[in-house]
Design an enzyme around this catalytic site. Sequence first.
Site, PDB file in Angstrom:
ATOM      1  CD  GLU A  39      43.430 -47.308  51.950  1.00 27.13           C
ATOM      2  OE1 GLU A  39      42.616 -48.592  52.138  1.00 27.13           O
ATOM      3  OE2 GLU A  39      43.023 -46.417  51.215  1.00 27.13           O
ATOM      4  CD  GLU A  91      57.099 -52.516  52.243  1.00 21.25           C
ATOM      5  OE1 GLU A  91      56.427 -53.025  53.052  1.00 21.25           O
ATOM      6  OE2 GLU A  91      57.911 -51.682  52.548  1.00 21.25           O
ATOM      7  CG  ASP A 114      49.687 -60.836  51.446  1.00 23.44           C
ATOM      8  OD1 ASP A 114      49.220 -61.961  52.219  1.00 23.44           O
ATOM      9  OD2 ASP A 114      50.111 -60.877  50.068  1.00 23.44           O
ATOM     10  CE  LYS A 118      51.580 -71.968  51.635  1.00 19.29           C
ATOM     11  NZ  LYS A 118      52.451 -72.666  50.513  1.00 19.29           N
ATOM     12  CG  ASP A 150      39.923 -61.783  55.281  1.00 17.18           C
ATOM     13  OD1 ASP A 150      40.835 -60.884  55.206  1.00 17.18           O
ATOM     14  OD2 ASP A 150      39.865 -62.861  54.771  1.00 17.18           O
TER      15      ASP A 150
END
Length: 207
Positions: A39, A91, A114, A118, A150
Amino acid sequence: MNNHETDVASASLLVELDSIVERLSLARLFNQPQPLEVELGCGDASFLVEYARQNPGRNFIGVERLLGRISKLDRKGRRAGLANLRGVRIESSYFVQYLLPPHAAAALHIYFPDPWPKKKHRRHRLINEGFPALARAALASEGVVYLRTDDPDYFGQMNEVFAASREFGKAETPVELMNVLTDFERDFNAKGIPTLRAAYQLKQQPT
């Protein structure tokens, strides 16, 4: 609790990296040589701990760069006595490209990354034009990438980049996998925000 579970409960599940330029030795991380699932961005590990508990015949690695979050994987996993779970603080794209052994993963799980909404920040998104190539190198034969978000715009990008790859085809997400929710997912669903899901399987290569 048996002796094996006691050992798991007392030992950290977090991987101490001897090097950030050498591939991990999975044989050193896990006692049992089982199919591996990863994951990327495991958050508070609510999904991964439960999924690892339900699937003792598989090994799992959670990757998360934030110390507070990856520490929760350690605490929850040890509390559950899981010998098939490890956490790596780094990361996600770096982990896939440089630390995960080639073709080692049966599945990659990427849930609610994330969205960088923008336009000028979208280059930071994990799922971008180059990600299918990274996934291809990380996955075992016929491995699967499972995606959830989402964010409709990001979901569109996810589908676009995988649809553009001739090495992946659309797949179904198993019901038992859909039923294991992340912490973000519970919060979003409680607010009436639906989960957008997709799965892409690496096509079998001609022999």
